[in-house]
Design an enzyme around this catalytic site. Structure first.
Site, PDB file in Angstrom:
ATOM      1  N   GLU A 160       0.854  -1.188   0.000  1.00 52.38           N
ATOM      2  CA  GLU A 160       0.000   0.000   0.000  1.00 52.38           C
ATOM      3  C   GLU A 160       0.894   1.243   0.000  1.00 52.38           C
ATOM      4  OE1 GLU A 160      -3.320   2.076   2.991  1.00 52.38           O
ATOM      5  OE2 GLU A 160      -2.186   0.296   3.610  1.00 52.38           O
ATOM      6  N   GLU A 243      -8.643   9.652   6.206  1.00 52.27           N
ATOM      7  CA  GLU A 243      -8.661   8.756   7.346  1.00 52.27           C
ATOM      8  C   GLU A 243      -8.957   9.598   8.592  1.00 52.27           C
ATOM      9  OE1 GLU A 243      -5.804   4.952   6.421  1.00 52.27           O
ATOM     10  OE2 GLU A 243      -4.836   6.737   7.232  1.00 52.27           O
TER      11      GLU A 243
END
Length: 387
Positions: A160, A243
């Site tokens: 990622e 996030e």
């Protein structure tokens, strides 16, 4: 010519008035219709609910780290967080990742996407983002770029890449800092680690970036150069969102675009391997740094040699000036900023370094204290030797 009776003439006059009135109503109705939005905004509150925007991207609520309510409202061009209840500890994982993406993520693929795509067939992956931030929350604004050895369209990928455009509050990426890197013409703090299921390489901006157009492939190449992916791996999705750890209502992706340009075959990313944008191999390089120093001033002549087997296009040489040194002017390259961690970037006539070739640029500067030369040169995020 036959003459109409008075009653008939009166009826025709009334009919003309009615037709004129209907025409006015039709014009007004068409104006109202033209002013109406192309589609109604869609609000999603299901934890993993999704919807499609622009006919090609998926907006996902993606509330995975909390049981508190979160809702996102998809717009014509992006989305905004409409409700963001609950909170998560800032020394752990966030509540969620509301985002918009191109590609495939946990069995959901965006309409018409050409992802997954093998990296050595990709010649470019341009993307553009415009963010809307808030102050009363703890969050990051970030891209998620997923890579895997297989062309999977479900589950967790092996690597990622995160690009942190902004962070607010006492939060940090997974892992630990491993230095800085210049990617896409910007300098980033680099963090590396893992979350138990995949490797994570994070590029953190030193200050907030509200909007940017860039090539995702630049970050993919930097990841390959660090050994966290290979050229025969696959790019599976390009995502942009937030996030949040605490609150988050009002955060918005005002606009988003992502395309992935393919056309080569495995092992040969482009029919013309000389085209700019070829991933190629990680650059290999040597730097010669010559100086002429006088009291409080100096010039530097820098020669960069491509010792690799493929051309380096859009070259960028990153290094750190010793304390007290400042660049006042440069030639044959753009060098920014003037102090600290700087990046020299090729200009139009010398943006490519062919395999085995060298190019030179220079700059003039001032200094205080004892003059020393910089070390640790990196060409497009690959370490160089010094001559």
């Amino acid at each position: 010519m036959r003459t109409l009776r008075p009653q008939v003439r009166a009826w025709h006059g009334l009919l003309g008035v009615l037709m004129a009135t209907f025409a006015v109503f039709a014009v007004v109705a068409s104006l109202v219709t033209a002013a109406a939005p192309a589609r109604a905004d869609t609000t999603i509150c299901e934890p993993f609910g999704t919807t499609t925007i622009q006919g090609q991207y998926v907006v996902q609520n993606n509330r995975w780290g909390s049981s508190a309510t979160q809702c996102v409202t998809a717009t014509d061009t992006g989305f905004r967080v409409a409700q963001a209840d609950g909170s998560a500890s800032t020394n752990g994982a966030p509540k969620s990742y509301p985002s918009v993406f191109n590609g495939c993520h946990y069995t959901t693929c965006s309409p018409g996407t050409n992802l997954p795509a093998r990296l050595d067939t990709v010649s470019g992956a341009p993307s553009s983002i415009s963010y809307g931030f808030v102050d009363n929350a703890v969050y990051n604004a970030s891209y998620d770029i997923w890579l895997d050895p297989t062309p999977r369209t479900d589950g967790v990928n092996q690597t990622e890449i995160m690009i942190w455009f902004n962070r607010v509050g006492p939060i940090q990426p997974i892992g630990s800092p491993v230095g800085t890197a210049t990617v896409g013409g910007r300098t980033w703090e680099v963090w590396s680690g893992g979350n138990g299921s995949n490797d994570v390489l994070s590029f953190v901006a030193p200050s907030a970036i509200t909007g940017w157009s860039f090539d995702v492939l630049d970050f993919v190449r930097a990841t390959v150069a660090r050994g966290l992916a290979e050229d025969d791996w696959y790019l599976t999705s390009v995502q942009a969102g937030f996030e949040p750890w605490q609150n988050g209502a009002g955060l918005a992706v005002n606009s988003f675009s992502s395309t992935v340009e393919t056309g080569g075959t495995p092992g040969n990313p482009d029919p013309d391997p000389g085209d700019p944008g070829d991933p190629g191999d990680a650059p290999a390089c040597e730097v010669s740094y010559g100086t002429n120093v006088w009291q409080d001033g100096f010039t530097a002549d820098v020669t960069v040699t491509n010792t690799g087997t493929t051309p380096v296009d859009g070259w960028q040489l990153a290094f750190t000036l010793p304390s007290g040194q400042r660049i006042t002017n440069a030639w044959n390259a753009s060098v920014t900023p003037s102090t600290g961690s700087v990046t020299a970037t090729g200009v139009g006539h010398n943006a490519r370094i062919a395999s085995g070739a060298s190019l030179s640029f220079g700059f003039q500067g001032s200094y205080s204290g004892t003059f020393t030369e910089p070390t640790g040169f990196r060409l497009n995020d690959a370490a160089c030797t010094t001559a």
